[in-house]
Structure formats: structure tokens, C-alpha cells
Design a protein around this motif. Structure first.
Motif, PDB file in Angstrom:
ATOM      1  N   ASP A   5       0.820  -1.360  -0.287  1.00  0.00           N
ATOM      2  CA  ASP A   5      -0.348  -0.393   0.177  1.00  0.00           C
ATOM      3  C   ASP A   5       0.958   1.142   0.277  1.00  0.00           C
ATOM      4  OD1 ASP A   5      -2.554  -1.637   0.315  1.00  0.00           O
ATOM      5  OD2 ASP A   5      -1.944  -1.821   2.339  1.00  0.00           O
ATOM      6  N   GLY A   6       1.844   1.285   0.186  1.00  0.00           N
ATOM      7  CA  GLY A   6       3.098   1.984   0.597  1.00  0.00           C
ATOM      8  C   GLY A   6       4.219   2.219   0.007  1.00  0.00           C
ATOM      9  N   VAL A   7       4.899   3.058  -0.146  1.00  0.00           N
ATOM     10  CA  VAL A   7       6.350   3.080  -0.186  1.00  0.00           C
ATOM     11  C   VAL A   7       7.302   4.045   0.288  1.00  0.00           C
ATOM     12  CG1 VAL A   7       8.397   3.268  -2.062  1.00  0.00           C
ATOM     13  CG2 VAL A   7       6.744   2.055  -2.513  1.00  0.00           C
ATOM     14  N   LEU A   8       7.732   4.244   1.615  1.00  0.00           N
ATOM     15  CA  LEU A   8       8.949   5.379   2.441  1.00  0.00           C
ATOM     16  C   LEU A   8      10.136   5.120   1.740  1.00  0.00           C
ATOM     17  CD1 LEU A   8       7.857   3.991   5.502  1.00  0.00           C
ATOM     18  CD2 LEU A   8       7.191   6.671   4.048  1.00  0.00           C
ATOM     19  N   PHE A   9      10.601   6.147   1.365  1.00  0.00           N
ATOM     20  CA  PHE A   9      12.111   6.321   0.542  1.00  0.00           C
ATOM     21  C   PHE A   9      12.416   7.450   1.720  1.00  0.00           C
ATOM     22  CE2 PHE A   9       9.080   6.974  -3.119  1.00  0.00           C
ATOM     23  CZ  PHE A   9      10.212   6.413  -4.135  1.00  0.00           C
ATOM     24  N   ASP A  10      13.381   7.294   1.576  1.00  0.00           N
ATOM     25  CA  ASP A  10      15.255   7.176   2.078  1.00  0.00           C
ATOM     26  C   ASP A  10      15.467   9.317   1.275  1.00  0.00           C
ATOM     27  OD1 ASP A  10      17.818   8.573   3.242  1.00  0.00           O
ATOM     28  OD2 ASP A  10      18.813   7.217   1.738  1.00  0.00           O
ATOM     29  N   ILE A  11      16.647   9.462   1.218  1.00  0.00           N
ATOM     30  CA  ILE A  11      16.108  10.998   0.531  1.00  0.00           C
ATOM     31  C   ILE A  11      17.534  11.235   0.421  1.00  0.00           C
ATOM     32  CG2 ILE A  11      16.635  13.698   0.103  1.00  0.00           C
ATOM     33  CD1 ILE A  11      14.270  13.432   1.922  1.00  0.00           C
ATOM     34  N   ASP A  12      18.508  10.745   0.999  1.00  0.00           N
ATOM     35  CA  ASP A  12      19.977  11.005  -0.020  1.00  0.00           C
ATOM     36  C   ASP A  12      20.852   9.992  -0.532  1.00  0.00           C
ATOM     37  OD1 ASP A  12      20.504  13.730   1.161  1.00  0.00           O
ATOM     38  OD2 ASP A  12      19.789  13.213   2.867  1.00  0.00           O
ATOM     39  N   ASP A  13      21.214  10.188  -0.947  1.00  0.00           N
ATOM     40  CA  ASP A  13      21.187   9.460  -2.923  1.00  0.00           C
ATOM     41  C   ASP A  13      20.747   7.559  -2.554  1.00  0.00           C
ATOM     42  OD1 ASP A  13      23.997  10.169  -3.256  1.00  0.00           O
ATOM     43  OD2 ASP A  13      24.693   9.785  -1.324  1.00  0.00           O
ATOM     44  N   THR A  14      19.243   8.603  -2.571  1.00  0.00           N
ATOM     45  CA  THR A  14      18.023   7.613  -3.088  1.00  0.00           C
ATOM     46  C   THR A  14      17.334   8.396  -3.950  1.00  0.00           C
ATOM     47  OG1 THR A  14      18.523   5.831  -1.254  1.00  0.00           O
ATOM     48  CG2 THR A  14      16.269   6.049  -1.881  1.00  0.00           C
ATOM     49  N   LEU A  15      16.583   9.871  -3.639  1.00  0.00           N
ATOM     50  CA  LEU A  15      15.888  10.556  -4.023  1.00  0.00           C
ATOM     51  C   LEU A  15      16.724  11.510  -4.624  1.00  0.00           C
ATOM     52  CD1 LEU A  15      12.786  10.918  -2.043  1.00  0.00           C
ATOM     53  CD2 LEU A  15      13.325   9.484  -4.305  1.00  0.00           C
ATOM     54  N   VAL A  16      17.719  11.688  -3.813  1.00  0.00           N
ATOM     55  CA  VAL A  16      18.874  13.441  -4.152  1.00  0.00           C
ATOM     56  C   VAL A  16      19.913  12.759  -4.428  1.00  0.00           C
ATOM     57  CG1 VAL A  16      19.022  15.047  -3.545  1.00  0.00           C
ATOM     58  CG2 VAL A  16      16.862  14.260  -3.331  1.00  0.00           C
ATOM     59  N   ASP A  17      20.482  13.576  -5.872  1.00  0.00           N
ATOM     60  CA  ASP A  17      21.954  13.175  -5.974  1.00  0.00           C
ATOM     61  C   ASP A  17      23.110  13.828  -4.465  1.00  0.00           C
ATOM     62  OD1 ASP A  17      24.635  12.613  -7.070  1.00  0.00           O
ATOM     63  OD2 ASP A  17      24.123  13.316  -8.406  1.00  0.00           O
ATOM     64  N   THR A  18      22.902  13.633  -3.028  1.00  0.00           N
ATOM     65  CA  THR A  18      23.987  14.083  -2.377  1.00  0.00           C
ATOM     66  C   THR A  18      25.307  13.756  -3.004  1.00  0.00           C
ATOM     67  OG1 THR A  18      22.196  13.802  -1.121  1.00  0.00           O
ATOM     68  CG2 THR A  18      23.678  14.341  -0.174  1.00  0.00           C
ATOM     69  N   ARG A  19      25.763  12.606  -3.165  1.00  0.00           N
ATOM     70  CA  ARG A  19      27.070  12.568  -3.853  1.00  0.00           C
ATOM     71  C   ARG A  19      27.699  13.016  -4.455  1.00  0.00           C
ATOM     72  NH1 ARG A  19      29.955   7.015  -3.954  1.00  0.00           N
ATOM     73  NH2 ARG A  19      32.087   7.857  -5.483  1.00  0.00           N
ATOM     74  N   GLY A  20      26.794  13.811  -5.004  1.00  0.00           N
ATOM     75  CA  GLY A  20      27.525  14.624  -6.368  1.00  0.00           C
ATOM     76  C   GLY A  20      27.295  16.502  -5.459  1.00  0.00           C
ATOM     77  N   ALA A  21      26.738  16.213  -4.766  1.00  0.00           N
ATOM     78  CA  ALA A  21      26.804  17.974  -4.317  1.00  0.00           C
ATOM     79  C   ALA A  21      27.893  17.960  -3.044  1.00  0.00           C
ATOM     80  CB  ALA A  21      24.842  17.729  -3.487  1.00  0.00           C
ATOM     81  N   PHE A  22      28.084  16.770  -2.500  1.00  0.00           N
ATOM     82  CA  PHE A  22      28.989  16.644  -1.553  1.00  0.00           C
ATOM     83  C   PHE A  22      30.133  17.022  -2.120  1.00  0.00           C
ATOM     84  CE2 PHE A  22      26.591  13.924   1.734  1.00  0.00           C
ATOM     85  CZ  PHE A  22      26.757  14.870   2.996  1.00  0.00           C
ATOM     86  N   ALA A  23      30.196  15.921  -3.502  1.00  0.00           N
ATOM     87  CA  ALA A  23      31.784  16.888  -4.287  1.00  0.00           C
ATOM     88  C   ALA A  23      31.960  17.695  -4.043  1.00  0.00           C
ATOM     89  CB  ALA A  23      31.508  15.763  -5.437  1.00  0.00           C
ATOM     90  N   ARG A  24      31.043  18.466  -4.915  1.00  0.00           N
ATOM     91  CA  ARG A  24      30.934  20.185  -5.250  1.00  0.00           C
ATOM     92  C   ARG A  24      31.365  20.831  -3.967  1.00  0.00           C
ATOM     93  NH1 ARG A  24      27.896  18.715  -9.634  1.00  0.00           N
ATOM     94  NH2 ARG A  24      25.459  17.947  -8.038  1.00  0.00           N
ATOM     95  N   ALA A  25      31.201  20.746  -2.979  1.00  0.00           N
ATOM     96  CA  ALA A  25      30.780  21.557  -1.287  1.00  0.00           C
ATOM     97  C   ALA A  25      32.616  20.572  -0.964  1.00  0.00           C
ATOM     98  CB  ALA A  25      30.241  20.515  -0.819  1.00  0.00           C
ATOM     99  N   LEU A  26      32.683  19.636  -1.851  1.00  0.00           N
ATOM    100  CA  LEU A  26      34.587  19.323  -0.799  1.00  0.00           C
ATOM    101  C   LEU A  26      35.066  19.396  -1.855  1.00  0.00           C
ATOM    102  CD1 LEU A  26      33.582  15.820   0.215  1.00  0.00           C
ATOM    103  CD2 LEU A  26      34.897  17.551   2.257  1.00  0.00           C
ATOM    104  N   ALA A  27      34.638  19.857  -3.271  1.00  0.00           N
ATOM    105  CA  ALA A  27      36.160  20.698  -3.715  1.00  0.00           C
ATOM    106  C   ALA A  27      36.156  22.113  -3.082  1.00  0.00           C
ATOM    107  CB  ALA A  27      35.482  20.629  -5.549  1.00  0.00           C
ATOM    108  N   ALA A  28      35.243  22.568  -3.651  1.00  0.00           N
ATOM    109  CA  ALA A  28      35.472  24.077  -2.910  1.00  0.00           C
ATOM    110  C   ALA A  28      35.796  24.698  -1.416  1.00  0.00           C
ATOM    111  CB  ALA A  28      33.963  24.649  -2.684  1.00  0.00           C
ATOM    112  N   VAL A  29      36.004  23.247  -0.516  1.00  0.00           N
ATOM    113  CA  VAL A  29      36.274  23.239   0.751  1.00  0.00           C
ATOM    114  C   VAL A  29      37.746  23.272   0.717  1.00  0.00           C
ATOM    115  CG1 VAL A  29      37.104  22.017   2.838  1.00  0.00           C
ATOM    116  CG2 VAL A  29      34.683  22.340   1.875  1.00  0.00           C
ATOM    117  N   ALA A  30      38.016  21.612  -0.628  1.00  0.00           N
ATOM    118  CA  ALA A  30      39.665  21.985  -1.083  1.00  0.00           C
ATOM    119  C   ALA A  30      40.371  22.790  -1.635  1.00  0.00           C
ATOM    120  CB  ALA A  30      39.769  20.401  -2.031  1.00  0.00           C
ATOM    121  N   GLU A  31      39.493  24.043  -2.611  1.00  0.00           N
ATOM    122  CA  GLU A  31      40.488  25.120  -3.118  1.00  0.00           C
ATOM    123  C   GLU A  31      40.737  26.001  -1.799  1.00  0.00           C
ATOM    124  OE1 GLU A  31      39.240  28.663  -6.618  1.00  0.00           O
ATOM    125  OE2 GLU A  31      37.676  26.588  -5.828  1.00  0.00           O
ATOM    126  N   ALA A  32      39.825  25.396  -1.021  1.00  0.00           N
ATOM    127  CA  ALA A  32      40.350  26.962  -0.002  1.00  0.00           C
ATOM    128  C   ALA A  32      40.584  26.990   1.426  1.00  0.00           C
ATOM    129  CB  ALA A  32      38.437  27.248   0.600  1.00  0.00           C
TER     130      ALA A  32
END
Length: 245
Positions: A5-32
């Protein structure tokens, strides 16, 4: 086959590409903050951040430490292992402002997410989200990914003061979704706190293995024979697992 009757979703790296967002955030951190680190080593930063070898985020989801405390500890873990300065409260505030800005502006849904949600809704299946992050934060994330109008955020780590794998969070999410746990699927990208924990709580746990490697970031155990048919490589496969369509 048990009706669903129902489906529950995790969000991070299930529905949303959190891995890709982390990669871009960490690239900015590395530069600074890590000027001696060459750009080709950013994948190492991402692997380090996702592995979270000291279990900082899981301490947070168990209600043992606050959000900023765990993130500051993870930032200092990263700096220690990659040659950055140790951050005090002032330094962390600056670090986190940069990280968070790049992270949030990079939120986007996985390409398979929207169609999978629409297919389930069209079949009369209720859908919702259960996450180990704060509720308001995940509401913003779902909205930024274009899913907020179809996937209500039901339970976050702040709802009960703790998160997955505690079975009570799955029970609470089913109650809010209005479905019996025995007739509810939970799908997420982590084998232990998603698929296995949901199954232990009486739901039908499904592991989303987007890499196709069969290797879980936080759970090295080999899949048992009974788990083999509860693994999918894409959300497009989800409706077919339980004959929902």
C-alpha cells in the motif's frame, strides 16, 4: 505476494544526488582550506567524507551529539588526514558556511526519481520520506529537487530524537503514511540502516545499490540469499520488485 500500500523513501543518494552535491562542496573546501591538494584528489575527499570512519554522523542519529558537533568533528577528521589546519569554532563557522552554500546549491534529484514516484502514485501507492537528517532541512532538499509536492517528509532524526536503524522511526513513518508496516516498502541506499533495518522493523526493505558493486559503504557483510531479490540498481526497478505495476 503481499500487497503493498505504501513506499517510504530514504532521501540522500536515493531520491537526491547527495553524493554529487558533497563532491562539489568538498571541491570548494579543498580550494579554500587545502591549497596543496591537487584537484584530482577530490574523489579521495569524497570517499573519506562518505565513509565517516569515526561514525560521527551515526552518533548524531543516535542522539548522542548535536549536528554542528558532528560536522565540525568530520571537518577536522578530513583536515587531519589531508593536511589542513585544525578548526576552532570560528574557523569551523567559516568552513561550514562555504561547505553549506556549495552543498545546498547543488541539490538535484537523481534522473530516475521523479518517474518512479509518479509511477507509484499513478498505481495508487502512497509515498513518503523517512530520513536520518533534520525534517526542515530535508523538506528544503526535496523542494529543491522538484519532489516536494509529491513526496511528503514524514519523519526526520529530530522527530523522535534519534533515527534509523531504530525500528521506532519506521513504525512512526508508517503511521504517518497511513499504512501497515507489513504492507509498506522502504528503499534506501544503505544496506544496514535502510534495507536491513526496515526489514527488522517489519517492513519490506529494499537496498538501492546504484554502483552495482554489491558493496555497502557502511556494511561490509555479504548479502544473504534471502536479500538477493531485494536489491535494485535503479528506482525504475522498484515498482516491479513487488508487482506494483
Amino acid at each position: 505476494m503481499t500487497a503493498i500500500d505504501g513506499v517510504l523513501f530514504d532521501i540522500d543518494d536515493t531520491l537526491v544526488d547527495t553524493r554529487g552535491a558533497f563532491a562539489r562542496a568538498l571541491a570548494a573546501v579543498a580550494e579554500a582550506w587545502l591549497p596543496d591538494l591537487t584537484p584530482d584528489r577530490v574523489p579521495e575527499l569524497l570517499a573519506h567524507w562518505r565513509a565517516d570512519a569515526h561514525g560521527r554522523y551515526r552518533q548524531y542519529t543516535r542522539g548522542e551529539v548535536g549536528y554542528d558537533a558532528q560536522r565540525m568533528a568530520r571537518a577536522n577528521d578530513l583536515h587531519r588526514d589531508f593536511g589542513g589546519p585544525q578548526l576552532d569554532a570560528v574557523g569551523y563557522a567559516e568552513w561550514n558556511a562555504l561547505f553549506e552554500r556549495r552543498f545546498t546549491e547543488s541539490w538535484a534529484a537523481h534522473p530516475d526519481a521523479s518517474a518512479a514516484v509518479d509511477a507509484l502514485l499513478a498505481a495508487g501507492v502512497r509515498v513518503g520520506a523517512l530520513s536520518n537528517a533534520a525534517t526542515d532541512y530535508q523538506v528544503r532538499k526535496l523542494a529543491a529537487a522538484g519532489l516536494g509536492d509529491r513526496v511528503p517528509m514524514l519523519v526526520g532524526v529530530d522527530t523522535l530524537g534519534f533515527g534509523k536503524p531504530d525500528p521506532r522511526v519506521f513504525t512512526a513513518a508508517c503511521a504517518r503514511l497511513g499504512t501497515d508496516p507489513a504492507r509498506t516498502v522502504y528503499v534506501g541506499d544503505e544496506l544496514d540502516v535502510d534495507a536491513r533495518a526496515a526489514t527488522a522493523a517489519g517492513l519490506h526493505g529494499v537496498w538501492l545499490d546504484r554502483t552495482g558493486t554489491g558493496t555497502a559503504v557502511h556494511a561490509g557483510a555479504v548479502l544473504t540469499a534471502g536479500e538477493q531479490d531485494r536489491v535494485i540498481g535503479s528506482l525504475t526497478e522498484l515498482p516491479g520488485v513487488f508487482g506494483l505495476l
